[in-house]
Design a protein around this motif. Structure first.
Motif, PDB file in Angstrom:
ATOM      1  N   GLU A 135      42.536  62.016  45.122  1.00 47.08           N
ATOM      2  CA  GLU A 135      42.148  61.866  46.535  1.00 47.08           C
ATOM      3  C   GLU A 135      42.556  63.068  47.366  1.00 47.08           C
ATOM      4  O   GLU A 135      41.995  63.301  48.446  1.00 47.08           O
ATOM      5  CB  GLU A 135      42.781  60.594  47.122  1.00 47.08           C
ATOM      6  N   ARG A 186      23.041  34.986  32.711  1.00 48.31           N
ATOM      7  CA  ARG A 186      24.150  34.099  32.341  1.00 48.31           C
ATOM      8  C   ARG A 186      23.580  32.939  31.531  1.00 48.31           C
ATOM      9  O   ARG A 186      22.375  32.680  31.555  1.00 48.31           O
ATOM     10  CB  ARG A 186      24.823  33.552  33.586  1.00 48.31           C
ATOM     11  N   TYR A 238      28.493  44.154  39.957  1.00 45.43           N
ATOM     12  CA  TYR A 238      27.923  42.832  39.649  1.00 45.43           C
ATOM     13  C   TYR A 238      27.589  42.041  40.907  1.00 45.43           C
ATOM     14  O   TYR A 238      26.993  40.972  40.827  1.00 45.43           O
ATOM     15  CB  TYR A 238      28.860  42.032  38.752  1.00 45.43           C
ATOM     16  N   MET A 239      27.955  42.547  42.058  1.00 43.58           N
ATOM     17  CA  MET A 239      27.505  41.898  43.284  1.00 43.58           C
ATOM     18  C   MET A 239      26.002  42.083  43.470  1.00 43.58           C
ATOM     19  O   MET A 239      25.345  41.276  44.119  1.00 43.58           O
ATOM     20  CB  MET A 239      28.233  42.459  44.512  1.00 43.58           C
ATOM     21  N   ASP A 240      25.478  43.178  42.909  1.00 44.75           N
ATOM     22  CA  ASP A 240      24.055  43.459  43.093  1.00 44.75           C
ATOM     23  C   ASP A 240      23.273  43.627  41.801  1.00 44.75           C
ATOM     24  O   ASP A 240      22.055  43.583  41.803  1.00 44.75           O
ATOM     25  CB  ASP A 240      23.878  44.709  43.965  1.00 44.75           C
ATOM     26  N   TYR A 241      23.976  43.887  40.705  1.00 45.12           N
ATOM     27  CA  TYR A 241      23.291  44.012  39.421  1.00 45.12           C
ATOM     28  C   TYR A 241      23.389  42.663  38.724  1.00 45.12           C
ATOM     29  O   TYR A 241      24.478  42.220  38.361  1.00 45.12           O
ATOM     30  CB  TYR A 241      23.928  45.112  38.569  1.00 45.12           C
ATOM     31  N   ALA A 242      22.252  42.013  38.576  1.00 46.80           N
ATOM     32  CA  ALA A 242      22.268  40.623  38.090  1.00 46.80           C
ATOM     33  C   ALA A 242      22.206  40.583  36.572  1.00 46.80           C
ATOM     34  O   ALA A 242      21.186  40.899  35.972  1.00 46.80           O
ATOM     35  CB  ALA A 242      21.097  39.853  38.680  1.00 46.80           C
ATOM     36  N   MET A 243      23.317  40.200  35.973  1.00 46.94           N
ATOM     37  CA  MET A 243      23.353  40.003  34.525  1.00 46.94           C
ATOM     38  C   MET A 243      22.871  38.587  34.210  1.00 46.94           C
ATOM     39  O   MET A 243      23.141  37.658  34.962  1.00 46.94           O
ATOM     40  CB  MET A 243      24.790  40.150  34.025  1.00 46.94           C
ATOM     41  N   LEU A 279      22.165  51.605  44.359  1.00 53.26           N
ATOM     42  CA  LEU A 279      22.286  50.389  45.176  1.00 53.26           C
ATOM     43  C   LEU A 279      22.835  49.221  44.363  1.00 53.26           C
ATOM     44  O   LEU A 279      23.490  48.334  44.899  1.00 53.26           O
ATOM     45  CB  LEU A 279      20.925  50.009  45.756  1.00 53.26           C
ATOM     46  N   LEU A 307      16.010  39.429  35.874  1.00 53.79           N
ATOM     47  CA  LEU A 307      17.199  39.638  36.695  1.00 53.79           C
ATOM     48  C   LEU A 307      17.638  41.086  36.894  1.00 53.79           C
ATOM     49  O   LEU A 307      17.960  41.503  38.011  1.00 53.79           O
ATOM     50  CB  LEU A 307      18.378  38.864  36.069  1.00 53.79           C
ATOM     51  N   SER A 321      23.440  29.954  32.094  1.00 53.68           N
ATOM     52  CA  SER A 321      22.651  29.003  32.865  1.00 53.68           C
ATOM     53  C   SER A 321      21.256  29.523  33.193  1.00 53.68           C
ATOM     54  O   SER A 321      20.400  28.770  33.644  1.00 53.68           O
ATOM     55  CB  SER A 321      23.391  28.646  34.160  1.00 53.68           C
ATOM     56  N   ALA A 323      47.760  55.618  38.379  1.00 55.04           N
ATOM     57  CA  ALA A 323      47.844  55.559  39.839  1.00 55.04           C
ATOM     58  C   ALA A 323      48.152  56.941  40.418  1.00 55.04           C
ATOM     59  O   ALA A 323      47.560  57.346  41.430  1.00 55.04           O
ATOM     60  CB  ALA A 323      48.904  54.549  40.270  1.00 55.04           C
ATOM     61  N   VAL A 383      18.801  50.256  40.665  1.00 56.49           N
ATOM     62  CA  VAL A 383      17.986  50.835  41.743  1.00 56.49           C
ATOM     63  C   VAL A 383      18.745  51.926  42.503  1.00 56.49           C
ATOM     64  O   VAL A 383      19.892  51.727  42.910  1.00 56.49           O
ATOM     65  CB  VAL A 383      17.583  49.734  42.760  1.00 56.49           C
ATOM     66  N   ARG A 442      45.102  59.051  40.253  1.00 60.48           N
ATOM     67  CA  ARG A 442      44.123  58.664  41.264  1.00 60.48           C
ATOM     68  C   ARG A 442      44.549  59.141  42.656  1.00 60.48           C
ATOM     69  O   ARG A 442      43.723  59.628  43.434  1.00 60.48           O
ATOM     70  CB  ARG A 442      44.003  57.142  41.231  1.00 60.48           C
ATOM     71  N   ASP A 443      45.842  59.014  42.928  1.00 65.66           N
ATOM     72  CA  ASP A 443      46.358  59.516  44.206  1.00 65.66           C
ATOM     73  C   ASP A 443      46.078  61.009  44.345  1.00 65.66           C
ATOM     74  O   ASP A 443      45.620  61.476  45.393  1.00 65.66           O
ATOM     75  CB  ASP A 443      47.880  59.299  44.301  1.00 65.66           C
TER      76      ASP A 443
END
Ligand SMILES: Cc1cc2nc3c(=O)[nH]c(=O)nc-3n(C[C@H](O)[C@H](O)[C@H](O)COP(=O)(O)OP(=O)(O)OC[C@H]3O[C@@H](n4cnc5c(N)ncnc54)[C@H](O)[C@@H]3O)c2cc1C
Lengths: 788, 263
Positions: free
Chosen positions: A129, A715, A708-713, A704, A692, A717, A122, A696, A125-126
């Motif tokens: 910045e 699963r 994992y919100m945008d890179y589809a691994m 972009l 999937l 299912s 921490a 990009v 990281r501080d």
């Protein structure tokens, strides 16, 4: 009857006990007394001149030990590249400097600019910045074809252009290839993109540097697939530490998929800083950092053409590929689109002449290097998409067209520099038709159509070259390393033994399968055998694990060392049994004299070796420990045929994989369960690429798909229950186990059949679109169907 | 993460008091907020945890026949306890994220955040719910004001959401392949006096009601009734996972399928 031990048994993976009970020992589990943490301040712009890095305020902050910038590494070597490709004109590739910390310029989002070492993460990281970085933005070089145009902005000012090399294979055939195209009855042409991927091993990268002032010893604990390679590259080329003063440990590693082969800046930094700060220095990558600092995979843009005669025989093949190198040359990057890609362009077919052209290009993106399959998936995808397209243009059955052009006689010398030792492509295709229930497809299609869905069936074949590789050959091709493997077998007095292998297991199950081989050879229980890997202070100089080489090359070294052990043990047994050495037989863990009932147990012989009271000391040394280095004489050539069956929702474009069948020929098999598991994992990654995954960048060089919100691994299912078969076995002729390697096949062989199946489904709905790029996302499928 | 204080009030009144501290921010399940803090994209000095406030938790029916869900009720609890009263909403809750997310994430957090791809905003707007805060009651039609925008004022806490229960409803969602949030989803609710259709995931302005579909379905509640309706793609989200045109198209498909599931 399935065996319950030794070669051919599905022994349970012994390492899984510790992995599944939380007792694994991963690099991040290692902590050293007094350890400090490093945080890397990374560039958030893709390309720019680094005007200044002001660390004064940050250095005064709580807990900060020391802050490093590019200037601190000026006197130190840069990151080395392990392969030098020579281009089609005989010139060596353009090889840019690759600093540990950015110097002069930043060249991709994620490039480390400064490193803050502090008591806690921490605090580091501080302080990061508070570092003031001044960058004058430059236009980002992203699109490969634009990058090689006259006057394009250069990623590296000291190079003549963004072209790393313009390489060709089969140049001697170029005229013959062109002539064949002129005379062809039919030519099929295809342009395609092999999408960039992020490897995403479950365990992110970690490096922990330690330095002992009392004996001037450096230790690096790291998430590596090949600790000796890191020791050599980092010691000799970056930090100038002799190998005897440097130990590299790669303990349990949670998946690599290629991206942990390479030597990274963070490893060099932690090793360097541990001495500079006189404290252990640790770095653990966050998942976000992994996306912008782990070497990416694939990223080819290709045009490929096939010439056929009037009888649909393949007469020539021509390819033109742009391969993205990213901003710098990662350790083995230049080899991937060339010697791991071009030599596979014959595939399973007897195309007489082939010309392969590959242009490697620098861009302001994360470096690209080997990822599961490395070059071979790119080759397979081009070829198997092209053959499918040809079949549809000619209105012939895609399987029949493949069968007609199969190589059927072995050994077979391809026009692209390699010789396949064995294979039976007809057998794997026959097996595939059976396990995929091709005959039942029409009924399944009807059932899907009754639900308003389209159904498609796609096949492909593959051949790959693994068991990498003959050292003298790869030396000629530009490798700056040998690619043998090593093993030491140390037998203990009471008969148990340890194999110290240069291979490295990061999920493959070596501790189980390697033990099975030695158990079989000696005739003792697998549990008497320990497999040790991943520590340069324990195992002989080894080259590590990648290119599906462990059992083929590392296993062969282990066999050779075990043979030496057995030969010596027979000498000891012949002494104990007072018989001629040539009469001694080893079976089920006992040495006997042929044709008599006289025998001596394995454990008595091993004890005699270490308690040599009654021992032929005048002829042989005491002890029972042998080392072997094995250098293969050829690649191995696993092959197979895969089939994918998809259902497609024409309203949404959503594709679901209903069936996936894989018929592989891996030669002899040590542990069928582990092989099946390797195929399953490979298929998941191949299907992931096809459906999937997509890495990009935008035009400014911002990633972009950076989480994992945008890179589809893929699963569970997303995947069907697979039908996997490896009963077709044509053993490798040039290694002692007759094995071919199975680690990458699934990822190499699966993408084309997925795309072929999707196109088949679309055709059945009246949409004959010719080609669609991966990933075949719902949005892309829908858009394609609107246009056709 | 930057350092912060944590307050753990056990009543709404104490929570409101704690929220008066400088740079205070409420936290419920933390499923959105904690990743934001970890990425250092937010720097509250006080986090006021709402998960210890019993009066903000639970599912019940009020005298007006509305399903009332406490602001700090988890998705998992709604999935289990609302099923008997309002199955479509329970099913929406049951399909948010994964089990870990459902066991932490709350309805209050979800609608306070008003992610343009979140599920609950569609359920609340589609049902014509009323959002209760520590200060007032706000009709869903006034509450959702755009992407990540709501009618909430600084420090205001969502304490309860009251859902009129339609005669039938269905939530149909098409998953974004990476995040598994909706790429586009439609919440269709059929009431005695009309039909409400709320769309999430699609628009640059966040969740919205699809008026044409409501009118068409009000006249004829059948999947075919929306078949001919086209949605203008102008204000739709365009990203890696789908163009604006694709999203506009999916609005029709999802709505049609929701209607088909009901009828
Ligand atoms: C892996 C993953 C998958 C997900 N998938 C989905 C999905 O498919 N569909 C979906 O809809 N959501 C999804 N989510 C989001 C999830 O539903 C969250 O729970 C929700 O968005 C936020 O709820 P929370 O209780 O965790 O809020 P928090 O993260 O605690 O807070 C979110 C925001 O709301 C504020 N806040 C919290 N509670 C209140 C309150 N009572 N009053 C006023 N302000 C408040 C906070 O200050 C913060 O700004 C997913 C999340 C994750 C991590």
């Amino acid at each position: 009857m399935p065996k319950d031990g030794g070669i051919g048994a599905s022994s349970k993976r012994r390492e899984d006990v510790r992995f599944l009970t939380g007792n694994g020992n991963y690099t991040d589990d290692i902590n050293k007394r007094g350890q400090a943490h490093v945080f890397f301040l990374r560039s958030d712009v893709a390309h720019g001149v680094l005007k200044s890095v002001d660390t004064a305020a940050a250095a005064a902050m709580d807990g900060v030990v020391q802050i490093f910038t590019g200037a601190d590494f000026e006197a130190i070597g840069g990151m080395p590249c392990g392969w030098q490709v020579t281009d089609k004109n005989g010139e060596v590739m353009q090889e840019p400097k690759h600093p540990v910390l950015a110097h002069g310029k930043v060249r991709h989002v994620g490039e480390p600019i400064a490193a803050v070492v502090a008591d806690t993460l921490a605090q580091a990281r501080d302080a990061a910045e508070a570092i003031v970085v001044e960058i004058d933005d430059l236009p980002a070089v992203i699109n490969m074809k634009n990058a090689v145009k006259e006057g394009a902005t250069k990623v590296h000012d000291d190079l003549t252009s963004n072209l790393c090399y313009d390489w060709a294979l089969g140049a001697e055939n170029k005229d013959a290839v062109d002539a064949a195209f002129k005379n062809a009855a039919h030519v099929t042409t295809l342009e395609l993109v092999n999408n960039r991927l992020v490897a995403n091993p479950m365990e992110p990268r970690v490096a922990l540097g330690d330095y002992n002032r009392s004996d001037d010893q450096h230790t690096l604990y790291t998430t590596s697939q090949n600790p000796h390679v890191i020791r050599l590259l980092m010691g000799a080329f970056v930090l100038g530490i002799p190998e005897h003063k440097l130990r590299v440990v790669a303990p349990d590693v949670g998946g690599g998929f290629g991206t942990k082969i390479f030597h990274y800046q963070e490893e060099a930094f932690c090793t360097f800083a541990a001495k500079a700060c006189n404290r252990p220095v640790k770095w653990t990558s966050s998942r976000s950092e992994a996306f912008i600092s782990d070497a990416h995979g694939r990223d080819h843009v290709s045009k490929i053409e096939l010439a056929l005669d009037a009888d649909n025989n393949f007469t020539a093949l021509r390819t033109d590929t742009y391969a993205n190198m990213g901003a710098y040359l990662s350790t083995f990057a230049p080899s991937v689109p060339t010697w791991l890609h071009g030599i596979l362009m014959a595939g399973n077919y007897k195309t007489p002449v082939i010309y392969v052209n590959v242009k490697a290009v620098f861009t302001n993106t994360v470096p690209v290097d080997a990822y599961r399959g490395a070059g071979r998936p790119e080759a397979t995808y081009q070829l198997e998409r092209l053959v499918d397209k040809a079949a549809h243009e000619l209105k012939v059955d895609p399987i029949a067209l493949r069968r007609q052009n199969f190589i059927t006689e072995f050994p077979y010398a391809t026009p692209v520099a390699v010789e396949y030792d064995t294979g039976d492509y007809v057998a794997t295709m026959d097996k595939l038709e059976e396990i995929s229930d091709l005959a039942g497809f029409a009924a399944r299609r009807k059932a899907s159509e009754a639900k308003g869905k389209l159904r498609g069936f796609g096949v492909n074949c593959y051949i790959e070259a693994c068991g990498i590789a003959p050292s003298n050959l790869v030396g000629q091709l530009g490798a700056r390393a040998g690619l043998y493997e090593s093993a030491t077998v140390r037998v203990n007095a009471t008969g148990g033994l340890v194999v110290m292998t240069g291979s490295h297991s990061h999920g493959q199950g070596h501790e189980t399968s390697f033990a099975q081989v030695v158990a079989e050879m000696i005739g003792i229980d697998e549990n008497m055998i320990e497999i040790v890997h991943g520590d340069t202070s324990k195992v002989p100089m080894g080259m590590g694990t990648y290119g599906s080489r462990s059992i083929a090359v590392g296993g062969s070294a282990m066999v050779r060392a075990t043979e030496k052990i057995i030969a010596k043990a027979k000498k000891i047994a012949s002494h104990l049994l007072e018989a001629s050495e040539s009469d001694i037989e080893l079976k089920d863990g006992a040495f006997s004299v042929a044709g008599t009932d006289k025998s001596v147990a394995w454990g008595d012989v091993t004890l005699a070796a270490y308690v040599p009271h009654n021992y032929p000391l005048e002829d042989i040394e005491p002890g029972l420990e042998e080392t072997a280095f094995y250098d293969p004489s050829n690649f191995t050539y696993p092959s197979g045929a895969y089939a994918c069956e998809v259902e497609l929702d024409p309203e949404t474009g959503q594709v679901t994989i209903e069936r996936f069948s894989a018929a592989d020929d891996f030669g002899n098999i040590i542990n069928p369960m582990i092989v099946t598991g390797q195929v399953h994992g490979g298929l998941a990654q191949g299907i992931g690429q096809a459906l999937l995954e997509n890495c990009v960048y935008d035009d400014e060089g911002q990633l972009l798909s950076a989480s994992y919100m945008d890179y589809a691994m893929p699963r569970a299912s997303d995947l069907p229950m697979y039908d996997v078969d490896h009963s077709c076995q044509t053993p490798c002729t040039h290694n002692p186990l007759g094995v071919k390697g199975c680690g990458e096949a699934g990822a190499i062989g699966s993408p084309p059949s997925v795309v072929n199946a999707v196109l088949d489904a679309m055709r059945s709905g009246g949409h004959d679109i010719g080609h669609i790029d991966m990933p075949v996302s719902p949005s892309r499928v829908w858009a394609a169907m609107q246009k056709s | 993460m930057y350092n912060f204080d944590v307050e753990m009030p056990s009543t709404v009144a104490d929570a409101v008091k704690a929220m008066a501290r400088d740079e205070a921010q409420p936290m419920s399940g933390g499923q959105t907020l904690i990743p934001t803090l970890k990425a250092r994209l937010a720097a509250p000095s006080v986090l006021v945890s709402l998960t210890g406030i019993d009066e903000m938790k639970g599912v019940c029916m009020d005298d007006a026949g509305r399903l009332c869900i406490g602001g700090a009720t988890t998705h998992a609890r709604v999935a289990a306890e609302a099923a008997a009263h309002y199955p479509a909403l329970a099913s929406l809750a049951a399909r948010i994220g994964d089990p870990a997310v459902r066991n932490r994430g709350t309805i209050g957090g979800s609608i306070a955040n008003n992610d343009p791809s979140a599920c609950y905003p569609a359920g609340a707007l589609g049902s014509g719910a009323t959002i209760t805060t520590n200060k007032r009651e706000i009709a869903a039609d006034d509450y959702f004001q755009g992407m990540f925008e709501t009618a909430l004022e600084e420090g205001e806490i969502v304490t309860e959401v009251k859902f009129p229960v339609p005669t039938a409803a269905h939530y149909e969602k098409f998953l974004q392949p990476a995040s598994r949030f909706p790429l586009v989803a439609a919440y269709v609710a059929k009431f005695g006096d009309g039909v409400r259709v709320a769309i999430t995931g699609a628009s640059n302005n966040g969740v919205f009601r699809w008026g044409e579909a409501e009118a068409a379905l009000g006249a004829n509640f059948a999947a075919d009734a929306v078949a001919g309706l086209a949605v203008d793609a102008t204000d739709m989200i365009s990203d890696l996972h789908g163009t604006a045109e694709y999203r506009a198209h999916l609005i029709g498909v999802m709505t049609k399928r929701a209607v088909a599931a009901i009828s």
